[in-house]
Motif scaffolding. Structure first.
Motif, mmCIF file in Angstrom:
data_model
loop_
_atom_site.group_PDB
_atom_site.id
_atom_site.type_symbol
_atom_site.label_atom_id
_atom_site.label_comp_id
_atom_site.label_asym_id
_atom_site.label_seq_id
_atom_site.Cartn_x
_atom_site.Cartn_y
_atom_site.Cartn_z
ATOM 1 N N ARG A 38 -4.963 12.694 -3.892
ATOM 2 C CA ARG A 38 -6.227 13.413 -4.041
ATOM 3 C C ARG A 38 -6.105 14.646 -4.916
ATOM 4 O O ARG A 38 -7.103 15.271 -5.253
ATOM 5 N N GLY A 39 -4.891 15.016 -5.237
ATOM 6 C CA GLY A 39 -4.689 16.114 -6.157
ATOM 7 C C GLY A 39 -4.428 17.445 -5.477
ATOM 8 O O GLY A 39 -4.766 17.654 -4.308
ATOM 9 N N THR A 40 -3.831 18.341 -6.241
ATOM 10 C CA THR A 40 -3.613 19.708 -5.801
ATOM 11 C C THR A 40 -3.943 20.615 -6.982
ATOM 12 O O THR A 40 -3.575 20.332 -8.123
ATOM 13 N N GLN A 41 -4.670 21.684 -6.703
ATOM 14 C CA GLN A 41 -5.162 22.534 -7.790
ATOM 15 C C GLN A 41 -4.136 23.585 -8.178
ATOM 16 O O GLN A 41 -3.530 24.234 -7.338
ATOM 17 N N VAL A 42 -4.006 23.742 -9.474
ATOM 18 C CA VAL A 42 -3.147 24.773 -10.043
ATOM 19 C C VAL A 42 -4.012 25.662 -10.922
ATOM 20 O O VAL A 42 -4.701 25.178 -11.816
ATOM 21 N N ALA A 43 -3.986 26.951 -10.635
ATOM 22 C CA ALA A 43 -4.744 27.914 -11.417
ATOM 23 C C ALA A 43 -3.768 28.913 -12.019
ATOM 24 O O ALA A 43 -2.933 29.480 -11.299
ATOM 25 N N VAL A 44 -3.872 29.121 -13.308
ATOM 26 C CA VAL A 44 -2.969 30.031 -14.007
ATOM 27 C C VAL A 44 -3.789 31.201 -14.535
ATOM 28 O O VAL A 44 -4.700 31.025 -15.338
ATOM 29 N N GLN B 200 0.840 -1.191 0.000
ATOM 30 C CA GLN B 200 0.000 0.000 0.000
ATOM 31 C C GLN B 200 0.873 1.239 0.000
ATOM 32 O O GLN B 200 1.852 1.331 0.697
ATOM 33 N N VAL B 201 0.484 2.192 -0.815
ATOM 34 C CA VAL B 201 1.165 3.479 -0.881
ATOM 35 C C VAL B 201 0.113 4.567 -0.783
ATOM 36 O O VAL B 201 -0.899 4.524 -1.485
ATOM 37 N N GLN B 202 0.340 5.508 0.090
ATOM 38 C CA GLN B 202 -0.534 6.675 0.166
ATOM 39 C C GLN B 202 0.230 7.879 -0.348
ATOM 40 O O GLN B 202 1.389 8.094 0.023
ATOM 41 N N LEU B 203 -0.438 8.660 -1.179
ATOM 42 C CA LEU B 203 0.198 9.788 -1.848
ATOM 43 C C LEU B 203 -0.509 11.079 -1.473
ATOM 44 O O LEU B 203 -1.746 11.138 -1.496
ATOM 45 N N VAL B 204 0.273 12.100 -1.163
ATOM 46 C CA VAL B 204 -0.288 13.398 -0.813
ATOM 47 C C VAL B 204 0.433 14.476 -1.605
ATOM 48 O O VAL B 204 1.642 14.682 -1.428
ATOM 49 N N GLU B 205 -0.320 15.151 -2.455
ATOM 50 C CA GLU B 205 0.246 16.231 -3.254
ATOM 51 C C GLU B 205 0.170 17.559 -2.503
ATOM 52 O O GLU B 205 -0.720 17.764 -1.672
ATOM 53 N N SER B 206 1.099 18.441 -2.843
ATOM 54 C CA SER B 206 1.089 19.790 -2.284
ATOM 55 C C SER B 206 1.799 20.720 -3.260
ATOM 56 O O SER B 206 2.449 20.264 -4.208
ATOM 57 N N GLY B 207 1.659 22.018 -3.005
ATOM 58 C CA GLY B 207 2.373 22.997 -3.802
ATOM 59 C C GLY B 207 1.541 23.715 -4.840
ATOM 60 O O GLY B 207 2.029 24.623 -5.520
ATOM 61 N N GLY B 208 0.289 23.323 -4.979
ATOM 62 C CA GLY B 208 -0.564 23.998 -5.931
ATOM 63 C C GLY B 208 -0.915 25.402 -5.467
ATOM 64 O O GLY B 208 -0.642 25.794 -4.329
ATOM 65 N N GLY B 209 -1.531 26.157 -6.365
ATOM 66 C CA GLY B 209 -1.940 27.509 -6.028
ATOM 67 C C GLY B 209 -2.231 28.309 -7.266
ATOM 68 O O GLY B 209 -2.358 27.758 -8.364
ATOM 69 N N LEU B 210 -2.317 29.612 -7.070
ATOM 70 C CA LEU B 210 -2.591 30.534 -8.166
ATOM 71 C C LEU B 210 -1.286 31.174 -8.609
ATOM 72 O O LEU B 210 -0.513 31.662 -7.779
ATOM 73 N N VAL B 211 -1.063 31.163 -9.899
ATOM 74 C CA VAL B 211 0.166 31.725 -10.444
ATOM 75 C C VAL B 211 -0.174 32.471 -11.727
ATOM 76 O O VAL B 211 -1.121 32.115 -12.431
ATOM 77 N N GLN B 212 0.601 33.492 -12.012
ATOM 78 C CA GLN B 212 0.387 34.218 -13.258
ATOM 79 C C GLN B 212 0.967 33.442 -14.436
ATOM 80 O O GLN B 212 1.930 32.672 -14.285
ATOM 81 N N ALA B 213 0.389 33.669 -15.594
ATOM 82 C CA ALA B 213 0.921 33.054 -16.807
ATOM 83 C C ALA B 213 2.398 33.406 -16.957
ATOM 84 O O ALA B 213 2.807 34.543 -16.702
ATOM 85 N N GLY B 214 3.162 32.414 -17.343
ATOM 86 C CA GLY B 214 4.607 32.595 -17.465
ATOM 87 C C GLY B 214 5.369 32.288 -16.195
ATOM 88 O O GLY B 214 6.598 32.201 -16.211
ATOM 89 N N GLY B 215 4.647 32.121 -15.118
ATOM 90 C CA GLY B 215 5.280 31.858 -13.833
ATOM 91 C C GLY B 215 5.586 30.381 -13.624
ATOM 92 O O GLY B 215 5.419 29.557 -14.527
ATOM 93 N N SER B 216 6.021 30.088 -12.409
ATOM 94 C CA SER B 216 6.450 28.735 -12.075
ATOM 95 C C SER B 216 5.815 28.263 -10.778
ATOM 96 O O SER B 216 5.475 29.063 -9.904
#
Length: 123
Positions: free
Chosen positions: A115-121, A1-17
């Motif tokens: 479960r995913g992490t949301q990225v908004a550009v 069994q492996v449990q996965l947790v994503e992080s680091g998503g957020g709102l970023v401007q186009a061209g950003g990282s």
């Protein structure tokens, strides 16, 4: 069994990282191939990139080649996705996934999902 947790998503401007992380539980992380997928609203989940167990082999979707970089640290049970030159209006939930076999581009090949992490550009 492996449990996965994503992080680091957020709102970023186009061209950003952004740098996404996926932390895995379990002592056998290094035996798994890892992949990143994304799903935009109203669309199917799509393959982004995958890496083999050692980090020595990777495969990128054409749409992200040259802009995204996958890496993994087996000592930390973590896989990363560095995303540069993000394109505008590309909001999606990013998922990491683990596959005990050979890595691939098909979601059905992967055994475990976060479960995913949301990225908004923004434009």
């Amino acid at each position: 069994q492996v449990q996965l947790v994503e992080s680091g998503g957020g709102l970023v401007q186009a061209g950003g990282s952004l740098r996404l992380s996926c932390a895995a539980s379990g002592r056998t992380f290094s035996s798994y191939c890892m992949g990143w997928f994304r799903q935009a609203p109203g669309k199917e989940r799509e393959f982004v990139v995958a890496v083999n167990w050692s980090g020595g082999s990777t495969f990128y979707a054409d749409s992200v080649k040259g802009r995204f970089t996958i890496s993994r640290d087996n000592a930390k049970n973590t896989v990363y996705l560095q995303m540069n030159s993000l394109k505008p209006r590309r909001t999606a939930v990013y998922y990491c996934a683990a596959d005990h076999g050979t890595y691939g581009t098909e979601a059905g090949m992967y055994d475990y999902w976060g479960r995913g992490t949301q990225v908004a550009v923004s434009s």
